[in-house]
Each structure stands twice: as C-alpha cells, then as structure tokens.
Scaffold this motif. Structure first.
Motif, PDB file in Angstrom:
ATOM      1  N   GLU A  93       0.830  -1.208   0.000  1.00  0.00           N
ATOM      2  CA  GLU A  93       0.000   0.000   0.000  1.00  0.00           C
ATOM      3  C   GLU A  93       0.869   1.266   0.000  1.00  0.00           C
ATOM      4  O   GLU A  93       0.574   2.223  -0.713  1.00  0.00           O
ATOM      5  CB  GLU A  93      -0.957  -0.001   1.196  1.00  0.00           C
ATOM      6  N   ARG A  94       1.943   1.267   0.798  1.00  0.00           N
ATOM      7  CA  ARG A  94       2.857   2.428   0.813  1.00  0.00           C
ATOM      8  C   ARG A  94       3.508   2.637  -0.549  1.00  0.00           C
ATOM      9  O   ARG A  94       3.614   3.765  -1.028  1.00  0.00           O
ATOM     10  CB  ARG A  94       3.937   2.254   1.876  1.00  0.00           C
ATOM     11  N   ILE A  95       3.927   1.550  -1.175  1.00  0.00           N
ATOM     12  CA  ILE A  95       4.541   1.661  -2.498  1.00  0.00           C
ATOM     13  C   ILE A  95       3.529   2.226  -3.487  1.00  0.00           C
ATOM     14  O   ILE A  95       3.841   3.151  -4.246  1.00  0.00           O
ATOM     15  CB  ILE A  95       5.067   0.287  -2.969  1.00  0.00           C
ATOM     16  N   ALA A  96       2.319   1.695  -3.484  1.00  0.00           N
ATOM     17  CA  ALA A  96       1.288   2.148  -4.428  1.00  0.00           C
ATOM     18  C   ALA A  96       0.955   3.627  -4.217  1.00  0.00           C
ATOM     19  O   ALA A  96       0.847   4.379  -5.195  1.00  0.00           O
ATOM     20  CB  ALA A  96       0.035   1.287  -4.289  1.00  0.00           C
ATOM     21  N   ARG A  97       0.818   4.054  -2.972  1.00  0.00           N
ATOM     22  CA  ARG A  97       0.504   5.462  -2.694  1.00  0.00           C
ATOM     23  C   ARG A  97       1.613   6.404  -3.168  1.00  0.00           C
ATOM     24  O   ARG A  97       1.359   7.543  -3.513  1.00  0.00           O
ATOM     25  CB  ARG A  97       0.262   5.677  -1.201  1.00  0.00           C
ATOM     26  N   GLY A  98       2.851   5.927  -3.180  1.00  0.00           N
ATOM     27  CA  GLY A  98       3.991   6.769  -3.551  1.00  0.00           C
ATOM     28  C   GLY A  98       4.294   6.827  -5.032  1.00  0.00           C
ATOM     29  O   GLY A  98       5.237   7.509  -5.448  1.00  0.00           O
ATOM     30  N   LEU A  99       3.506   6.140  -5.863  1.00  0.00           N
ATOM     31  CA  LEU A  99       3.801   6.128  -7.294  1.00  0.00           C
ATOM     32  C   LEU A  99       3.622   7.507  -7.917  1.00  0.00           C
ATOM     33  O   LEU A  99       2.685   8.229  -7.594  1.00  0.00           O
ATOM     34  CB  LEU A  99       2.911   5.110  -8.005  1.00  0.00           C
ATOM     35  N   SER A 100       4.534   7.850  -8.802  1.00  0.00           N
ATOM     36  CA  SER A 100       4.525   9.140  -9.488  1.00  0.00           C
ATOM     37  C   SER A 100       5.413   9.009 -10.719  1.00  0.00           C
ATOM     38  O   SER A 100       6.526   8.481 -10.611  1.00  0.00           O
ATOM     39  CB  SER A 100       5.078  10.218  -8.545  1.00  0.00           C
ATOM     40  N   PRO A 101       4.973   9.470 -11.896  1.00  0.00           N
ATOM     41  CA  PRO A 101       5.751   9.267 -13.121  1.00  0.00           C
ATOM     42  C   PRO A 101       7.216   9.712 -13.030  1.00  0.00           C
ATOM     43  O   PRO A 101       8.091   9.051 -13.582  1.00  0.00           O
ATOM     44  CB  PRO A 101       5.003  10.089 -14.170  1.00  0.00           C
ATOM     45  N   GLN A 102       7.498  10.790 -12.347  1.00  0.00           N
ATOM     46  CA  GLN A 102       8.880  11.264 -12.272  1.00  0.00           C
ATOM     47  C   GLN A 102       9.653  10.733 -11.074  1.00  0.00           C
ATOM     48  O   GLN A 102      10.868  10.813 -11.046  1.00  0.00           O
ATOM     49  CB  GLN A 102       8.916  12.800 -12.265  1.00  0.00           C
ATOM     50  N   ARG A 103       8.953  10.162 -10.079  1.00  0.00           N
ATOM     51  CA  ARG A 103       9.650   9.752  -8.848  1.00  0.00           C
ATOM     52  C   ARG A 103       9.631   8.267  -8.544  1.00  0.00           C
ATOM     53  O   ARG A 103      10.576   7.757  -7.947  1.00  0.00           O
ATOM     54  CB  ARG A 103       9.055  10.508  -7.652  1.00  0.00           C
ATOM     55  N   SER A 104       8.573   7.552  -8.904  1.00  0.00           N
ATOM     56  CA  SER A 104       8.460   6.171  -8.448  1.00  0.00           C
ATOM     57  C   SER A 104       7.547   5.386  -9.385  1.00  0.00           C
ATOM     58  O   SER A 104       6.409   5.795  -9.610  1.00  0.00           O
ATOM     59  CB  SER A 104       7.902   6.155  -7.025  1.00  0.00           C
TER      60      SER A 104
END
Length: 186
Positions: A63-74
């Motif tokens: 869940e933490r990984i999914a919440r942190g997704l971002s095209p330029q960062r993760s």
C-alpha cells in the motif's frame, strides 16, 4: 499503464500513478511478495517479521509503495506471463538534488511459479530502458543480500559491485550476511 513487449519474453508493464495500482494489482503484488519471502527470497518488508509471512503482513508495504507512485519519482514494473503476475520491481528517483540523476531499484522479485524463465532478466532489461529514456536517470543502484547468488545475477545484467556492508543483515541468529551495494551506469 504502459506496456513494453519483446519477442519470446514476458510482457513488461509499468504503473506510474497510484490510481492505476488497482486492488487486483495490489493483491497480486502482495501474494507474490509473501510467496517470495516464504521461499527464502531476500525482499522482506521493513515492518514485517522474518518468515513465514502472510499476504496480510506484506499488504501495508504494498500500500505504501502504491501510494507513492509518481511518473517522475516512483514506478512499478510488472512482468506478466499469460496475464499472470510473474515478477515485479520498484524504480525510484532519489529526491535530493545532489543525487536526483540516480535511481534506486528495490524489491526485485520473481514469483516462485515462474522462476527459471528469465523473468528477472526481463525486468532488469526493462528497468534500464525506462530509467534512462523515460525518467532521464543516468545511474541506478541497488542492494542485494549475500549468500544467495544475487550478485552473480546482477553482474550478468551489467551491474557492478561497488561495496559491501559486512554482516549488515541478520537473517537468523548466527547467520549474518553482507549487504552488497551495486551500481549500473545508464
């Protein structure tokens, strides 16, 4: 979600936004992670006990990984075979300006049902292209647990060992392992 496919290889897809990490994707990641940990894999989540683990124990990390997704960062990279999750990894950009040209590869996993089919190698090929061409990264880093042959796998993929932290990982009482630091110029 975008897809990159090569002949005779698993399909490599990436998820770059939290809303694209559907409940089904998260469930598949959680199930894969628990299976890999319980089979002796070196990807135990920070807030999980040592094996055996259940999918519910791994779920908060997913869940933490999914919440942190971002095209330029993760970004999550997923390898599928016939629509089933065969493996995955996380690619992150370092946030500090001094190292923003570098990325970190975490949680490289091949589901136990798909081991020996080149899934990990396909993920490593996919991550280098995405890191360089889509995220503009110039270097990648990762850490691996000694004693599992992982450093040989990464060397075959072009990575170089740049250091070790002797005995940094305590797998069990009396079983301390080196943490291997690896780097790849893109």
């Amino acid at each position: 979600m975008t897809t990159h496919e090569t002949a005779h290889a698993p399909v490599i897809a990436q998820i770059t936004r939290a809303q694209d990490a559907t409940a089904a994707v998260r469930r598949d990641l959680t199930d894969c992670w628990a299976a890999v940990v319980n089979a002796g894999g070196a990807v135990i989540p920070m807030d999980c006990p040592l094996p055996p683990v259940t999918p519910s124990m791994v779920e908060p990390a997913v869940e933490r990984i999914a919440r942190g997704l971002s095209p330029q960062r993760s970004r999550l990279l997923l390898a599928t075979v016939d629509g089933a999750l065969a493996g995955w990894l996380l690619l992150r950009r370092e946030p500090h300006p001094l190292v923003a040209h570098c990325g970190v590869v975490n949680h490289v996993q091949t589901h136990v049902r798909f081991r020996g089919l080149g899934i990990g190698a396909a993920l490593m090929r996919g991550v280098t292209g995405i890191a360089r061409e889509e995220m503009g990264l110039e270097r990648l880093q990762l850490t691996a647990r000694a004693g599992l042959g992982l450093e040989d796998f990464y060397r075959r993929a072009g990575w170089s060992e740049v250091g070790r932290w002797p005995g940094a990982l305590r797998v069990a009482p009396g079983d301390d392992r080196d943490e291997i630091l690896m780097s790849l110029a893109l």
